[in-house]
Design an enzyme around this catalytic site. Structure first.
Site, PDB file in Angstrom:
ATOM      1  CG  ASP A   1      53.806  51.874  60.387  1.00  0.00           C
ATOM      2  OD1 ASP A   1      53.539  52.137  61.571  1.00  0.00           O
ATOM      3  OD2 ASP A   1      53.146  51.084  59.686  1.00  0.00           O
TER       4      ASP A   1
ATOM      5  CG  ASP B   1      51.154  49.811  57.113  1.00  0.00           C
ATOM      6  OD1 ASP B   1      50.512  49.992  58.162  1.00  0.00           O
ATOM      7  OD2 ASP B   1      51.258  48.701  56.557  1.00  0.00           O
TER       8      ASP B   1
ATOM      9  CD  GLU C   1      54.775  51.977  64.546  1.00  0.00           C
ATOM     10  OE1 GLU C   1      53.662  52.211  65.027  1.00  0.00           O
ATOM     11  OE2 GLU C   1      54.995  51.032  63.783  1.00  0.00           O
TER      12      GLU C   1
END
Length: 399
Positions: free
Chosen positions: A186, A349, A270
């Protein structure tokens, strides 16, 4: 394909000739675009024919090697094809209608118009401009590759000098002992990324650290008279500083991506739409400085080189969903701790990274995106020369 890059060492007069070559390449590119705009419906092959017409019409344009003129026309062709592809795909916003180039910093040759010395340490440009012989400065050796494997070369002007990039048609494959590990990443601004194990990599913020020096150098440029030698010197210093920041950012992205790939057999990250995120003017500079798109591109590249599975995961709800029970826990951007009713308390996160890993494994099980995701990010369309650095055997001595 791999790209080897060398610094070109020559005389001042030779560099001025290269500048003329680059201006000519820009002229050919813009002229072919003008021809396409004025003659809607022509075939793309007609743009190649237009290059020969220009060589006869303009004597100085004819000095440029025919394959170099074709390579310049190809830039127009790629821009046109990208425009039509975006229209066909109904991409939101502007479709990228081809624009005339005001600033160009490179000229590209195919397999003619240049030659290498016997020891492959010198490059000679042999077209009508007759730039002459340049010494290649770098740590890599071209002896490992046959002459017919070098498909193209690109001469690039940067703030700190001139470079030659050799595009070599070989497949790079590396073997690693499997680690049996899977990880989710992340990315963020507080930390460059947080993985699904809770480990973090700090954000180097190279632009922020150099901002004071950049402002000082920019002031020097503004105070100098336009067209003066002192202004040119100030611009050169400013350009070298920007180039240093760019290289630092790229070097960090390469090394971080390589470490992630070597340490894991499965990497999920991501798939952020950075071009949309930078529309937030309060965060645009920090997002650009983080270079998430560049990091993603190198993850994909190293995944192919080392035979690892790299998956791009849609970012929707990765921060809001609980990684333990799946419940939605709404948070604002300022909320940095995930607290769920099931008793899960994690850093925001870390929770997102665990969700990214779970989504990636699910996609892999369904056979989706199992070889990575290549697309258009904030840095523009991914092409061969956008990945010139250490991992593609960059030879300027930097790693």
């Amino acid at each position: 394909m791999i790209v080897l890059e060398f610094n070109l060492k020559g005389k001042a007069e030779q560099y001025r000739i290269i500048d003329d070559m680059i201006r000519t390449a820009k002229f050919v590119r813009n002229k072919t675009l003008r021809h396409w705009i004025d003659n809607q419906g022509i075939k793309l092959v007609d743009l190649y024919k237009q290059c020969a017409v220009m060589a006869k019409e303009f004597e100085w344009a004819g000095k440029l090697n025919s394959t170099a003129r074709q390579a310049s026309a190809e830039r127009t062709i790629f821009a046109i094809q990208r425009f039509f592809a975006n229209c066909k795909a109904k991409e939101p916003g502007k479709k990228g209608f081809p624009q005339f180039k005001k600033h160009t910093r490179s000229v590209e040759y195919k397999q003619s118009g240049w030659s290498l010395s016997t020891d492959k340490r010198c490059l000679t440009l042999k077209d009508g401009f007759a730039a002459g012989k340049f010494k290649l400065i770098g740590s890599r050796d071209l002896h490992f590759y046959a002459p017919d494997e070098i498909k193209r070369i690109r001469i690039v002007r940067r703030a700190d000098g001139y470079y030659a990039q050799f595009c070599i048609n070989v497949d790079r494959k590396e073997e690693l002992v499997p680690t049996g590990k899977a990880i989710g990443l992340d990315v963020g601004l507080n930390h460059f990324y947080t993985d699904s194990d809770g480990e973090t990599v700090s954000n180097p913020r190279y632009l922020r650290k150099s901002e004071k020096d950049l402002k000082r150098l920019q002031k020097r440029v503004s105070r100098r008279k336009k067209g003066s030698k002192n202004r040119k010197k100030a611009l050169d210093k400013l350009g070298r500083k920007h180039l240093k920041v760019s290289r630092q950012r790229q070097d960090f992205a390469i090394k971080t991506a390589l470490c992630a790939i070597k340490s894991n057999d499965f990497v999920a990250y991501e798939d952020l739409q950075v071009r949309n995120m930078v529309k937030n003017h309060k965060l645009a500079k920090s997002i650009s400085d983080a270079a998430w798109s560049q990091f993603a591109q190198w993850l994909e590249y190293f995944g192919k080189v080392y035979g690892k599975t790299v998956i791009a995961v849609p970012p929707q709800y990765t921060s809001q969903n609980c990684s333990n029970c799946g419940s939605i826990v709404k948070k604002t951007l300022s909320t940095r701790t995930h607290i769920c009713g099931c008793g899960t308390i994690l850093d925001r996160d870390h929770n997102a990274a665990r969700n990214i890993l779970a989504k990636g494994l699910k996609q892999a099980g369904m056979g989706l995106n199992t070889v990575g995701h290549t697309g258009i990010h904030a840095g523009g369309q991914t092409d061969l020369y956008s990945l010139v650095a250490t991992s593609t055997s960059k030879s300027t001595g930097r790693s």
